[in-house]
Every structure is written in C-alpha cells, then in structure tokens.
Design an enzyme around this catalytic site. Structure first.
Site, PDB file in Angstrom:
ATOM      1  N   HIS A  30     -32.903  14.009  -5.184  1.00  0.00           N
ATOM      2  CA  HIS A  30     -31.777  13.270  -5.784  1.00  0.00           C
ATOM      3  C   HIS A  30     -31.747  11.769  -5.039  1.00  0.00           C
ATOM      4  O   HIS A  30     -31.908  10.760  -5.648  1.00  0.00           O
ATOM      5  CB  HIS A  30     -30.284  13.819  -5.949  1.00  0.00           C
ATOM      6  CG  HIS A  30     -29.108  12.886  -5.740  1.00  0.00           C
ATOM      7  ND1 HIS A  30     -28.656  12.500  -7.079  1.00  0.00           N
ATOM      8  CD2 HIS A  30     -28.687  12.270  -4.780  1.00  0.00           C
ATOM      9  CE1 HIS A  30     -27.690  11.580  -6.703  1.00  0.00           C
ATOM     10  NE2 HIS A  30     -27.539  11.621  -5.541  1.00  0.00           N
ATOM     11  N   ARG A  48      12.878  -3.487 -11.144  1.00  0.00           N
ATOM     12  CA  ARG A  48      13.423  -2.652 -12.155  1.00  0.00           C
ATOM     13  C   ARG A  48      14.833  -3.262 -12.398  1.00  0.00           C
ATOM     14  O   ARG A  48      15.394  -3.191 -13.274  1.00  0.00           O
ATOM     15  CB  ARG A  48      13.552  -1.199 -11.791  1.00  0.00           C
ATOM     16  CG  ARG A  48      14.271  -0.365 -12.794  1.00  0.00           C
ATOM     17  CD  ARG A  48      14.454   1.163 -12.231  1.00  0.00           C
ATOM     18  NE  ARG A  48      14.975   1.905 -12.969  1.00  0.00           N
ATOM     19  CZ  ARG A  48      15.876   2.764 -12.749  1.00  0.00           C
ATOM     20  NH1 ARG A  48      16.363   2.850 -11.625  1.00  0.00           N
ATOM     21  NH2 ARG A  48      16.496   3.606 -13.868  1.00  0.00           N
ATOM     22  N   GLU A  84      -4.060   6.085 -16.645  1.00  0.00           N
ATOM     23  CA  GLU A  84      -4.000   4.951 -15.777  1.00  0.00           C
ATOM     24  C   GLU A  84      -5.556   4.479 -15.346  1.00  0.00           C
ATOM     25  O   GLU A  84      -5.745   3.203 -15.310  1.00  0.00           O
ATOM     26  CB  GLU A  84      -3.200   5.116 -14.360  1.00  0.00           C
ATOM     27  CG  GLU A  84      -1.671   5.031 -14.787  1.00  0.00           C
ATOM     28  CD  GLU A  84      -0.974   6.384 -15.156  1.00  0.00           C
ATOM     29  OE1 GLU A  84      -1.778   7.225 -15.525  1.00  0.00           O
ATOM     30  OE2 GLU A  84       0.219   6.548 -15.365  1.00  0.00           O
ATOM     31  N   HIS A  88       8.113   8.436  -6.777  1.00  0.00           N
ATOM     32  CA  HIS A  88       8.005   7.050  -7.744  1.00  0.00           C
ATOM     33  C   HIS A  88       8.651   5.960  -7.086  1.00  0.00           C
ATOM     34  O   HIS A  88       8.660   4.854  -7.627  1.00  0.00           O
ATOM     35  CB  HIS A  88       9.206   7.480  -8.969  1.00  0.00           C
ATOM     36  CG  HIS A  88       8.713   8.482  -9.986  1.00  0.00           C
ATOM     37  ND1 HIS A  88       8.413   9.624  -9.566  1.00  0.00           N
ATOM     38  CD2 HIS A  88       8.649   8.304 -11.345  1.00  0.00           C
ATOM     39  CE1 HIS A  88       7.841  10.295 -10.783  1.00  0.00           C
ATOM     40  NE2 HIS A  88       8.144   9.380 -11.737  1.00  0.00           N
ATOM     41  N   HIS A 109     -32.252   6.373  -4.762  1.00  0.00           N
ATOM     42  CA  HIS A 109     -32.497   7.590  -5.541  1.00  0.00           C
ATOM     43  C   HIS A 109     -33.415   7.888  -6.349  1.00  0.00           C
ATOM     44  O   HIS A 109     -33.517   7.431  -7.639  1.00  0.00           O
ATOM     45  CB  HIS A 109     -31.190   7.561  -6.224  1.00  0.00           C
ATOM     46  CG  HIS A 109     -29.755   7.335  -5.343  1.00  0.00           C
ATOM     47  ND1 HIS A 109     -29.387   6.108  -4.654  1.00  0.00           N
ATOM     48  CD2 HIS A 109     -28.938   8.217  -4.788  1.00  0.00           C
ATOM     49  CE1 HIS A 109     -28.342   6.271  -4.127  1.00  0.00           C
ATOM     50  NE2 HIS A 109     -28.263   7.582  -3.926  1.00  0.00           N
TER      51      HIS A 109
HETATM   52  C1  LIG Z   1     -16.898   8.193  -7.331  1.00  0.00           C
HETATM   53  C2  LIG Z   1     -18.181   8.852  -6.694  1.00  0.00           C
HETATM   54  N1  LIG Z   1     -18.350   9.996  -6.095  1.00  0.00           N
HETATM   55  C3  LIG Z   1     -19.421  10.189  -5.478  1.00  0.00           C
HETATM   56  C4  LIG Z   1     -20.502   9.489  -5.430  1.00  0.00           C
HETATM   57  C5  LIG Z   1     -21.815   9.806  -4.736  1.00  0.00           C
HETATM   58  N2  LIG Z   1     -22.871  10.220  -5.666  1.00  0.00           N
HETATM   59  C6  LIG Z   1     -23.741   9.460  -6.195  1.00  0.00           C
HETATM   60  S1  LIG Z   1     -24.956  10.114  -7.209  1.00  0.00           S
HETATM   61  C7  LIG Z   1     -24.085  11.462  -7.047  1.00  0.00           C
HETATM   62  C8  LIG Z   1     -24.458  12.902  -7.682  1.00  0.00           C
HETATM   63  C9  LIG Z   1     -24.231  12.586  -9.190  1.00  0.00           C
HETATM   64  O1  LIG Z   1     -25.124  13.526  -9.846  1.00  0.00           O
HETATM   65  P1  LIG Z   1     -25.859  13.382 -11.162  1.00  0.00           P
HETATM   66  O2  LIG Z   1     -24.940  12.321 -11.857  1.00  0.00           O
HETATM   67  O3  LIG Z   1     -26.262  14.590 -11.715  1.00  0.00           O
HETATM   68  O4  LIG Z   1     -27.014  12.479 -10.905  1.00  0.00           O
HETATM   69  P2  LIG Z   1     -28.506  12.862 -10.518  1.00  0.00           P
HETATM   70  O5  LIG Z   1     -28.528  13.812  -9.176  1.00  0.00           O
HETATM   71  O6  LIG Z   1     -29.028  13.799 -11.567  1.00  0.00           O
HETATM   72  O7  LIG Z   1     -29.441  12.009 -10.538  1.00  0.00           O
HETATM   73  C10 LIG Z   1     -22.922  11.621  -6.116  1.00  0.00           C
HETATM   74  C11 LIG Z   1     -22.216  12.701  -5.683  1.00  0.00           C
HETATM   75  C12 LIG Z   1     -20.319   8.159  -6.209  1.00  0.00           C
HETATM   76  N3  LIG Z   1     -21.569   7.663  -6.260  1.00  0.00           N
HETATM   77  N4  LIG Z   1     -19.178   8.240  -6.727  1.00  0.00           N
END
Ligand SMILES: Cc1ncc(C[n+]2csc(CCOP(=O)(O)OP(=O)(O)O)c2C)c(N)n1
Ligand SMILES: [Mg+2]
Length: 658
Positions: A261, A517, A408, A470, A27
């Site tokens: 990204h 329970r 949670e 539940h 990334h």
């Molecule tokens: C719980 C979760 N959902 C989806 C992803 C996939 N994912 C990784 S980075 C990202 C985008 C996040 O956007 P941002 O925080 O703005 O990062 P930027 O593009 O600015 O680097 C996604 C959807 C992940 N790693 N974790």
C-alpha cells in the site's frame, strides 16, 4: 484491449513505481492496481484540454484516493499538461509541482486537493451539483452548452468515511446522474484486509442510497472498464458507482498484500515488476508508441472537444446573446455588487440578533448575486441562512436553496466542490458548535485558497438552555488558528453587514462568520472601514488612554460601557473592536501600532470563548475556559462574569496588579 493499451498501462505502472522508489516515499499499491482504470478514463472518456486547463465545460476528475498522486501526475504528464519528466523525477521533493498528495492550484490539471480520504468524493458531488445547476440555467432545447461529467476515483478507505456516506446519500437523493465514481476495489487497505473492518454489501448499500451500481470483475480489462463507464454515462436518473475489482500492487512481489500500500518498492522489487510486465523501456523514458497514443487519444481528442465547444459557444452567443452575456459573467466570475439600493440597514439603537441580520442580508444578496448558492444543515429557521429561488432538486434544478439535511461534513465539502467548479460560489450554514463536524472541509478550502463561505449562528454560551453540547467554547480558536481562514465575529448589525459584504469580495480564502442567537443593540461606533481592517478603535476617552480593552461580538458594547464608566473616574481606556484577527494581523505595522500602541501596557481582552487566541494582543483575558452550563439566557452573562459590573471589576483588578 489492444497492445497499445497494455503498453500505456505498463508505462503508468512502472513510471509511478519508479517515481516512488526514487523519492523513497509514496504509495505504489494503488498506482499498480488502478492504472488501467485511469488509463481507460483518460484515453476513452475524459474530455480535458492541456492547452486550456480552465476550459469551462471540461470533464472534472477528482482523485479522491489522493495517495495515488504518482499515478495522476504520470497521467497528466502523458496528457500534455505542464508537468515535465523532471517534475516526475522530483516527486515529493522540496519545491516540486508534484507534491505528496494532489494540490489544487499547485499542479496543472489537479482539480481538487485531496489526501484526507472521503473529501474528494464529497467535492465531486459538489462539482456535479454545480454542473447540474448551470446546465439547467444555460442550456436550451437545441443547445447543451454546459454538459460535462464529473468522475472520481476512490478506494476502500474513502467508502469507509462518514463524509462519503453523507455525500452519496445526498447525491442519490438529488439524482446527480452525471456523477460517476470509479471504485478501486482491491479488498486491501493500509492496515490489512478490508474484511477486518467491513462486512456490508456495497451494492445493497449504494443502491439503497439511490445509486446505480455497476461491477467490473477484471480490473485489468480496459474494454470492460470502458463499457461500464459508457453505460454509466447513459444513466438518466442516478449517479453511478462502478466497483472495479483490482489487485493492489499488481505485478509487485507482494501484490495483493497491504504491505505494498504505502511502502516504496526496492530496486529488486522494481526489477521483478519490470520482468513480470515484460517492460524494457529505460527508467524515466516514455516510448514513442505511448506518447503517440496519449497524443491522439487524450491531447488531440481533448483539443478537438474543446474546439468544438468553442464553436458551440459562438453559436450560442449568436442565438442567445442575453444568456451568453450572463454565462460569461458566471464563467469569468464577473458578478459584483453594483448598487446597494434596498440593502437592509438598521437604525442605531435597534435590537436585533446578528443571525437575523445575516439571513436578511443574504436574501438581499441572493437577488444581487445570481451566482451564489447554498443552504444549511437542517437549520435554516435557526441560522436564518438559506439560498434563493426555492429548494434545489430534481423538480427544481434552478433552486438555489440546498437542503443539505443533517450532513454537516458533506455540506461543507460539497460547498467546496461547488466553488471549485467555477461559475458559482457556495455557502453553507449550521450551529457554530457543530462546526467541529465540518472542520476538515474548511481546512481543505483554506489549503486550496478557495473562497467558500461558512455562516454559523449561535456563536457563544448565550445559546443558553441547550447546555454545554450546544455552547461553543474552543471553536473560535480553532478557526482563528487555521491558516488562510478569515473568521469574523461581528458585534452588531453594521459589523455583520460589513463582514458579509467583505466575505463575498475576496477570492483567495474561506470566510467563517459567526452570528449571535440573541438580540444585540445596533451601535453608533461600528463601521465598515473598521471591519475591513479586522480591528479598530471604537471608543476613545477624553484623556490620553494608557489602557485598552479589546473585544468583539456581543461583548463589545459591554466593554464600551465599562470604558465610559472608567472615563468618569478619570481612568482612560480605549476600546478596540476586533471582529477579525485574520484581517487585523495583515494590516501594516503602523496601523497596528496606532490601534494598539506598545505604550498601552495593560490590555484586557473580553470574549465568551477560550482565552487562548487573545494573548496575542492582551495580557489579561476575560474568557471561558470550561464547558458551558445549561440555563436560561438571562442568567448567563452574570454566571460567566460578562456583565458591565463584572468586566469593570476585572479591569480594576488588572490595573491594581499593575
Ligand atoms: C481521513 C484519512 N484517514 C487516514 C488516512 C491515511 N490513509 C491513506 S490511504 C489509507 C488506506 C486506504 O485504503 P484504500 O482506500 O483501500 O487504499 P489502497 O490501500 O487500496 O490503496 C489510509 C488509512 C488518510 N489519508 N485520510
Ligand atoms: Mg483498497
């Protein structure tokens, strides 16, 4: 910002982009955009020591936006941690110490495994809470022996996660003032602009949750970032989030766009970046200027801070020898059960729910183990799980009972953060059916080999009137199928006591314990040794058994009654209690063969939950593969077929078909 800062930031940018390019995976957007933020943090604020990565009072830094791993590894390399240039070249490769996302315990300097967005911030809240508790416990008026900050870097995506809202809300309520979140605010995420999915005002939102909000307009301005962090450190009431406006993929041809990204840059794009930054150092080389800068501003500064603290600790030992001894026990996790005087125990035949046993034992354990801290998600009267010494909070930072509220997911992630900190062990609790809400944090604990403790009550459909929402069905399977996770479902007070004691003894995996329970009889045939092996024989008939019934939890005693009845009919059946498949599977082959010999061709497993996991041990399963139904407890056993008579009939049918 001086020219050295610029050289360092550009090094981080190009190094990260080239690691990703070489791996053809990773990334680059966050690496290019957020490099100045982390450069500022590492060189001007973060107190860490590459020569003692476990230094107890180090600042903690969590990369919540775990997809920025290339940036973290580059920083740790420059900061003297045992990550070589070869390791950076091996980014994301098989067997490397520079995996796709940061992994705790795998790469020196990585404080938490991150990647699932949101978890990092919630763990940072736990780290800050641990620091706050330990500082209240050990600091003196003239001595702040525990005194460090917790930082996290997050992106837009983290802040969209529910777990973050839960965790931030609690952190604000608790006033965790030494928690500082650096928000890489670039208005872009994986799938496009953030505005496509979000329109709320972050400042208003976080201020409403009791946070201090700071903003840096120019994410390339190291001095402004530095000032904001400095200001945040002075906060004496609230945690701080610093929104830092950056440009995703800064310097790439497609900077500012979501396409940067998560797609590696081409060679041409890298050439463009190098030209844009006026960067001429060859690939995978570091200029002496940059090396020297990090040596002086991170390595030596960190070493000096650590040495100073070591001196402080010696002073502390002299001035407060008693506290020093306790502090060492905490730091080196050298707190063990020494005697069992006063441990709650129960007469065979007594009827008591295992949740009550769990709660009472935990109260007793809290007296023996001063390093355990935790609470429940607004359910302590139901789960009976709570910490000692009053409610933890600003007016009682020495309270060990954390009121997590109905949060949670954050509860479990914060518990991981507390345990990660060192010095403390976190536990938390809720209704078992709602373990779905926190599963991602248990999974991370398992990946991190972290001994967080998850204590649930209401383990089966016997919840009754509350109905299918539940009544847990598939949750047992969920945890039993999670690697490196030990799930106990004890059959009575003795098995529960054993499971609890075992859960505090291990240091390499999370433990999930589920309690009933309803009241259950204390059985004469259950024991600690058996529970420690996961599965063991609890009933052996007079004649050589050629059949077995395997069970656990509230169903075990019914199965023993069935086997006794069958014995009278000269049908010889062994009963095996299986409170932990995880531990049983780890036993030597000979033991497993002894308990469940191959010659016992026909085996029936009995549990009020999905049948799926039992087919490992049995060919016939009496389980529940549908959602529950609302009804009073007294009708439940009969309705689902879990009476002695029905289990008996099921067994008879099984052997008839043999
Ligand atoms: C719980 C979760 N959902 C989806 C992803 C996939 N994912 C990784 S980075 C990202 C985008 C996040 O956007 P941002 O925080 O703005 O990062 P930027 O593009 O600015 O680097 C996604 C959807 C992940 N790693 N974790
Ligand atoms: Mg973003």
């Amino acid at each position: 910002m001086n020219s050295n800062d610029i050289k360092c930031v550009n090094t981080l940018r190009v190094l990260g982009a080239e690691m990703i390019q070489k791996a053809n995976s990773g990334h680059p957007g966050i690496v290019l955009g957020a490099a100045p933020i982390l450069h500022t943090l590492f060189t001007r604020h973060l107190n860490i020591n590459c020569q003692d990565t476990e230094w107890f009072n180090r600042d903690r830094f969590v990369l919540s936006a775990g997809h920025g791993s290339a940036l973290l590894y580059s920083l740790l390399h420059l900061s003297g941690f045992a990550i070589t240039m070869e390791d950076l070249k091996n980014f994301r490769q098989k067997g490397s110490i520079t995996p796709g996302h940061p992994e705790y315990g795998h790469t020196p300097g990585v404080e938490a495994t991150t990647g699932p967005l949101g978890q990092g911030i919630a763990m940072a809240v736990g780290l800050a809470l641990a620091e706050n508790y330990l500082s209240a416990k050990f600091n003196k008026n003239d001595f702040s022996i525990i005194d460090h900050y917790t930082y996290a870097l997050c992106g837009d995506g983290d802040l969209q996660e529910g777990v973050v809202m839960e965790a931030m809300s609690l952190a604000g309520h608790l006033g965790l003032k030494k928690l500082i979140i650096l928000y890489d605010s670039n208005d872009v995420q994986l799938d496009g602009e953030v505005s496509l999915a979000n329109s709320e005002d972050i400042q208003t939102k976080v201020e409403a949750m009791g946070w201090q909000y700071l903003r840096v307009e120019d994410g390339n301005n190291v001095d402004d970032i530095d000032k904001a962090i400095g200001f945040a450190k002075e906060s004496n009431l609230k945690p701080t989030i610093i929104e830092i406006k950056t440009i995703i993929g800064y310097g790439a041809p497609n900077s500012g766009e979501s396409s940067i990204h998560g797609k590696p840059m081409s060679k041409e794009d890298i050439a463009y970046l190098r030209k844009f930054l006026n960067y001429t150092i060859p690939e995978f080389e570091i200029s002496d200027t940059v090396k020297d800068f990090y040596d002086k501003n991170v390595i030596q500064r960190g070493y000096a801070a650590n040495s100073f603290w070591n001196g402080q600790l010696m002073q502390y030992a002299k001035s407060y020898p008693q506290d020093y001894k306790v502090l060492c026990d905490f730091m080196y996790n050298d707190i063990h059960l020494k005697n069992f005087d006063g441990m709650p125990s129960y007469e065979v035949g007594t009827k008591i729910s295992t949740r009550k046993v769990m709660g009472k034992l935990l109260d007793w354990l809290s007296g023996q183990l001063p390093n355990i801290i935790g609470g429940s998600a607004d359910l302590s009267p139901s789960t009976m799980v709570k910490g000692a010494d009053g409610i933890y909070g600003q007016s009682n930072p020495l309270g060990r009972n954390i009121k997590f509220g109905v949060r949670e997911h954050a509860m479990a992630a914060i518990t991981n953060g507390i345990t990660l900190h060192g010095g403390l062990r976190g536990f938390c609790s809720g209704f078992f059916v709602f373990s779905d809400y926190l599963k991602p944090a248990v999974r991370l604990a398992a990946i991190m080999k972290l001994p967080s403790l998850f204590f649930f009550s209401h383990d089966s459909v016997c919840v009754g009137e509350d109905g299918p929402t539940h009544q847990p069905i598939e949750q047992l399977t969920m945890f039993r199928s999670t690697p490196n996770t030990n799930l106990f479902r004890p059959a009575d007070a003795k098995e529960m006591t054993s499971a609890m004691l075992l859960s505090f003894q291990n240091n390499t995996y999370p433990t999930v314990i589920v309690s009933s329970r309803q009241d259950l009889p204390v059985l004469d045939y259950t024991n600690f040794d058996g529970v420690s092996k996961g599965g063991y024989i609890v009933f052996e008939p007079y004649g050589t058994p050629s059949y077995a019934i395997i069970s656990c939890g509230s169903e075990l005693n019914l199965c023993v009654e069935v086997a006794k009845r069958l014995e009278k009919e000269k049908c010889y059946v062994r009963v095996v209690s299986m409170p932990s498949m995880f531990l049983f599977d780890q036993q030597p082959k000979e033991y497993k063969e002894q308990v469940l010999p191959k010659r016992m061709r026909k085996r029936l497993a009995v549990e009020m939950g999905s049948s799926m996991p039992w087919y490992k041990y049995a060919d016939t399963v009496l389980g529940i593969d549908d959602f529950g139904k609302s009804m009073p407890l007294k009708y439940i056993a009969d309705y689902y077929g879990f009476t002695i008579e029905q289990i008996y009939q099921k067994f008879r049918r099984m052997i008839r078909e043999d």
